[in-house]
Motif scaffolding. Structure first.
Motif, PDB file in Angstrom:
ATOM      1  N   HIS A 145       7.327  12.749  15.037  1.00 25.35           N
ATOM      2  CA  HIS A 145       6.724  13.218  16.292  1.00 25.35           C
ATOM      3  C   HIS A 145       7.331  14.559  16.688  1.00 25.35           C
ATOM      4  N   ARG A 191       0.026  10.210  17.634  1.00 25.78           N
ATOM      5  CA  ARG A 191      -0.935  10.812  18.568  1.00 25.78           C
ATOM      6  C   ARG A 191      -0.432  10.604  19.997  1.00 25.78           C
ATOM      7  N   SER A 209      -3.494   0.707  14.648  1.00 23.97           N
ATOM      8  CA  SER A 209      -2.735   1.622  15.509  1.00 23.97           C
ATOM      9  C   SER A 209      -1.763   0.817  16.351  1.00 23.97           C
ATOM     10  N   LEU A 234      -4.653  13.937  10.961  1.00 23.87           N
ATOM     11  CA  LEU A 234      -4.923  13.881  12.404  1.00 23.87           C
ATOM     12  C   LEU A 234      -5.610  15.186  12.804  1.00 23.87           C
ATOM     13  N   LEU A 241      -8.314  14.703  18.814  1.00 23.10           N
ATOM     14  CA  LEU A 241      -7.135  14.147  18.153  1.00 23.10           C
ATOM     15  C   LEU A 241      -7.434  12.812  17.463  1.00 23.10           C
ATOM     16  N   GLN A 242      -8.550  12.766  16.757  1.00 25.39           N
ATOM     17  CA  GLN A 242      -8.919  11.541  16.043  1.00 25.39           C
ATOM     18  C   GLN A 242      -8.190  11.466  14.695  1.00 25.39           C
ATOM     19  N   PHE A 243      -7.973  10.241  14.278  1.00 21.90           N
ATOM     20  CA  PHE A 243      -7.309   9.991  12.993  1.00 21.90           C
ATOM     21  C   PHE A 243      -8.381   9.935  11.912  1.00 21.90           C
ATOM     22  N   GLN A 255     -10.265   6.481  16.981  1.00 19.27           N
ATOM     23  CA  GLN A 255      -9.506   6.592  18.231  1.00 19.27           C
ATOM     24  C   GLN A 255      -8.418   5.515  18.211  1.00 19.27           C
TER      25      GLN A 255
END
Length: 937
Positions: A145, A191, A209, A234, A241-243, A255
């Motif tokens: 991150h 995310r 997720s 990503l 910010l979709q995977f 999402q």
């Protein structure tokens, strides 16, 4: 975006690998009957090192440039055996690595601070084993991150470890096993959504997720399809910010709590990468083997790897090429770098937006140009230019409906006249109507545009759309000039629509003008005026009152009565009736009744009865109207009634300030009783008597003198002169006049004789009695004057003797009582020659001066004041005589002295000061007599 099958149709030659220019090829494919567009952009590295390349997205086209120099490489030994994974943070100069220092499966995680050095190498801030438990397993993927508080490691056994806390330090970081499964972990991504941090985990068989920012780290199963290693990424905020998971059949977007859209891209996916709004896919596809500058010609039939760059937002392929054995695709310095197994690095740079748009314009691909411009956040002026070119293209092709839709999108940027001129043809009037409607809806239309749009509606006979255009719910929804719309609709004969606009938007003048001049609906116009506020009702009644009075006089008169007394709009509720209304000036509406005398009389009588303080013009007009009716009336009874009404109005007291005007009206209509009444009211007694003299009404002449002779005595003299000039026998009237003149002593006898001498019929017998009585009165007056003179002489002799005694003989004071307190007189005492005596203490208490007697002082002061006044007037007399002799205008001098009271009658004479006792003896005797008489009283 669906699959793009079919042969590729290159529209330009491919450039050799040594060229540094930009290559752009455009292809079109047919998919399911719909034409989809695909653009390929190919860049080579420009003449600068990667470190010098700009970070911005758009770079202007620079033409041909020399080849770029070789990249400079630096390195250091991070592990003793090998490095398996690297992760470079974007916002920090921190590098996370996974590798092996010894044989066996024992991967280590090392965190490197590239800004600090330790013996020439970057500083390693932390080392810890990657395996969470005792069972050996291989690391499959790694992610960190950007806030340095989370790091996730995936393993081939299906487990995922999560490090929380500062990943650069051991004591501030905690490791936990977040996920366990049966399938190898192939991808991880963090995310950040507000305060929540999500971790996407993808394996070969599923996608899930986790919310890692909480304590329990809840898990959500997103899908049962997975992907291979390096086939997930990503996206940026442009795709929320979709995977992204790149499977062999489709590319899926997720999402944190659900699956999003998917795109059917064919081929076995090898690498998935996201770069500045583009999805980069490296795949192996045996069906498509396009020519490429990066492949050998002899190997075209073998399995090749295809690099596709997709623009998911605009749904087209931005770039496509075939490479041999791609190792990885890297993004740095604003460019994409493709690393192949042969040791080459291919740099791909994106062309600037303007160049892309120009290419699209040449191929007439305006829709794609529009989407591209929007995605590149081109300003509104640039978009309007594209819309205009697209509209011009469609117009030239004859697609007028499509063209006008594009022109509509230029409203606010493109001059409307440019579009209007194209659609003025009657066959394209519906297109022009659509454009003008939108122009009004955006409140950018002027009066000419409104006129043109309404003319379009009327030409098309489209009443439905016309009503929809004009019948808006509120003022804020009005996108046109209302007054212009009313005028156009009226000219076109759409009176009902024009009336609606005028009434709805309070254009009262237009409403009444249409009702009265076009529709001739006078009743409705009058009703509308009755609903208006006071100011508008008053002004419109003045403007249209004559028309309404001509057609509906009774209703008009009734409304005027209310407007001038206590007006309230007719739509007000009954609760407002108690509040006082407003009233107009009734005099201003009199001209409206020019041809309606009957209604005028009713209006004037109503105003005079209901509103006594009406303007004077109301009563003047009412008097004139009554006198006209009286003068033209033939019926005696009605004439008598009208006569009484006129006299009553004159006696109401409303004509005191406009006496002359009322008198002129009565004289114009020969209304003699009114004239005489006004003469008497205005105290014009001379005119009254002159009127009776003209009409030889002798008895009325005498009555006028008797009633008003006290106020104006000259009336008797005029009456005597009048009767003296009459040749007929007027002895009775002359005798009555002489009797009053004698009683009031108005004329000298000689003047009476001279006046009557003008009458040839008058004899001495007419004035005999008058002369006898006058002579007797004068004789009596002479006798009284002689008696008074004799008494004054005796009194003067006595006063002189007293004065002489005071001067020559001693004065004996014999008073025994004080003249103030009436007590017995005691010494010390004070005595005066006048005979008054006082106690000394009484004298000191009441006297104003030592030389004056307190008892005689008031009378003496009056006498002295009279003497001073006489002396002042004597001085004024001398001054008056001098001015009268020297002045050119003697009359003005006399008038001035009259105003100052010089000629007022003096009734008393007093003694002069002592210094003047040697004056005239006669005047001295008169003063002595006066003082003596005052003392005697």
């Amino acid at each position: 975006m669906g699959p793009l099958p079919g042969p590729r149709l290159p529209l330009g030659p491919l450039l050799p690998s040594s060229s540094a220019s930009l290559l752009a090829s455009l292809s079109a494919t047919q998919a399911e009957g719909a034409l989809s567009l695909e653009i390929s952009f190919l860049w080579r590295c420009p003449s600068r090192t990667p470190a010098e390349a700009p970070l911005g997205r758009n770079r202007p086209l620079g033409g041909f440039v020399p080849p770029a120099p070789l990249l400079s490489l630096t390195g250091f030994q991070a592990y003793k055996l090998r490095v398996t994974h690297l992760y470079q943070l974007k916002q920090h100069n921190i590098l996370a690595s996974v590798g092996e220092d010894e044989q066996g499966i024992n991967p280590l995680v090392k965190i490197w601070n590239l800004e600090k050095r330790d013996g020439g190498n970057p500083l390693c801030t932390r080392i810890f084993p990657a395996i969470p438990g005792t069972e050996p397993t291989v690391v499959s993927c790694l992610t960190v991150h950007e806030n340095l508080n989370f790091m996730a490691i995936g393993f081939t056994d299906g487990s995922v470890t999560l490090n929380k806390g500062d990943i650069t330090r051991d004591r501030h970081s905690k490791t936990q096993i977040l996920h366990k499964g049966n399938y190898p972990v192939t991808g991880l991504a963090f995310r950040q959504a507000g305060k929540n941090t999500h971790l996407f985990v993808v394996t070969t068989e599923n996608v899930q997720s986790y919310i890692v920012s909480g304590k329990d780290c809840p898990r959500v199963e997103l899908d049962t399809h997975g992907c291979g290693l390096r086939c997930s990424a990503l996206s940026d905020p442009s795709q929320d910010l979709q995977f992204i998971v790149a499977g062999d059949e489709c590319v899926y977007l997720y999402q944190p709590d659900e699956r999003g859209p998917c795109f059917a891209f064919e081929g076995h996916k090898l690498i998935a990468h996201w770069f500045r709004g583009y999805l980069v896919i490296v795949s192996r596809d045996r069906k498509v083997s396009p020519k490429s500058e990066f492949t050998n010609r002899d190997s075209q039939s073998s399995d090749k790897q295809i690099l596709n760059i997709y623009d998911l937002c605009n749904k087209f392929i931005a770039y496509s090429a075939v490479f041999e054995d791609i190792v990885d695709v890297l993004a740095e310095w604003g460019s994409l770098y493709v690393l192949t197994r042969d040791g080459r690095v291919h740099a791909l740079q994106e062309k600037d937006t303007q160049t892309k748009l120009e290419m699209l314009f040449k191929k007439n691909l305006f829709e794609m140009a529009i989407n591209l411009a929007k995605s590149q956040h081109l300003d509104s002026d640039g978009l309007a230019q594209i819309f205009m070119q697209y509209g011009d293209h469609l117009y030239s092709k004859g697609n007028h409906d499509g063209a006008v839709q594009q022109y509509i999108r230029t409203i606010g940027k493109l001059e409307p006249s440019y579009v209007i001129r194209k659609f003025l043809d009657a066959q394209r009037i519906h297109n022009l109507t659509a454009y003008l409607q939108t122009l009004h809806r955006q409140s950018l239309a002027n009066a000419d545009h409104t006129t043109l749009l309404l003319n379009c509606y009327t030409k098309l006979k489209d009443s439905l759309r016309l009503e929809e255009f004009i019948k808006t719910k509120s003022e804020s929804e009005v996108h046109f000039d209302v007054e212009t719309a009313i005028r156009v609709l009226r000219q076109a004969g759409y009176y009902s629509h024009a009336l609606y606009l005028a009434e709805h938007h309070a254009h009262h003048e237009w409403y009444l003008k249409i009702q009265l001049e076009d529709i001739k609906n006078y009743q409705e116009a009058l009703r509308y005026i009755g609903k208006l506020p006071f100011e508008q009702a008053e002004s419109n009644m003045k403007r249209y009152g004559k028309i309404l009075m001509h057609h509906i006089p009774e209703q008009m008169t009734q409304l005027l009565k209310g407007l001038c007394t206590n007006y309230r709009p007719s739509f007000e509720g009954q609760g407002d009736r108690e509040s006082p209304g407003r009233r107009a000036n009734s005099e201003e509406f009199i001209p409206i009744f020019a041809n309606n005398p009957r209604e005028l009389k009713a209006f004037l009588e109503h105003m005079s009865a209901v509103q006594p303080d009406s303007p004077q013009g109301i009563y003047d007009t009412l008097l004139e109207l009554r006198l006209q009716n009286w003068a033209h009336e033939k019926d005696p009874q009605v004439k008598e009634k009208l006569h009484a009404e006129a006299i009553s109005l004159l006696k109401s007291g409303r004509f005191c300030d406009v006496f002359d005007k009322a008198l002129v009206l009565c004289q114009m209509h020969d209304f003699q009783d009114g004239v005489l009444h006004l003469y008497e009211q205005g105290k014009l007694y001379q005119q009254m008597m002159h009127y009776y003299m003209q009409h030889e009404q002798y008895r009325q002449v005498i009555e006028v003198c008797e009633r008003h002779g006290e106020q104006e005595p000259s009336l008797w003299e005029q009456a005597l002169s009048y009767f003296a000039r009459k040749e007929e026998d007027c002895k009775e009237y002359v005798a009555a006049v002489l009797k009053h003149i004698e009683n009031k002593n108005l004329m000298p006898p000689l003047l009476v004789v001279q006046t009557l001498a003008h009458n040839s019929t008058a004899t001495l017998s007419v004035i005999r009695d008058y002369l006898v009585q006058k002579l007797q009165k004068q004789s009596q007056q002479i006798a009284q004057d002689e008696l008074r003179v004799r008494r004054y002489r005796e009194e003067t002799t006595r006063i002189r003797q007293e004065i002489q005694e005071l001067k020559a003989s001693p004065k004996i004071f014999q008073k025994t009582k004080c003249s103030i307190c009436n007590s017995a007189l005691e010494l010390p005492s004070v005595h005066f020659l006048c005979g008054h005596s006082f106690h000394q203490h009484c004298f000191e208490s009441y006297s104003e001066s030592d030389a004056d007697c307190p008892t005689c002082l008031p009378e003496n002061r009056k006498v002295m004041d009279m003497i001073r006044a006489q002396e002042q007037k004597r001085d004024l007399h001398d001054q008056f005589q001098h001015q009268l002799k020297c002045s050119n205008d003697s009359f003005s001098v006399i008038a001035d002295y009259f105003g100052r009271g010089v000629f007022n009658k003096l009734t008393l004479l007093t003694d002069p000061p002592t210094a003047r006792l040697a004056g005239s003896l006669e005047s001295g005797l008169q003063r002595d007599l006066l003082v003596h008489s005052r003392r005697g009283t």
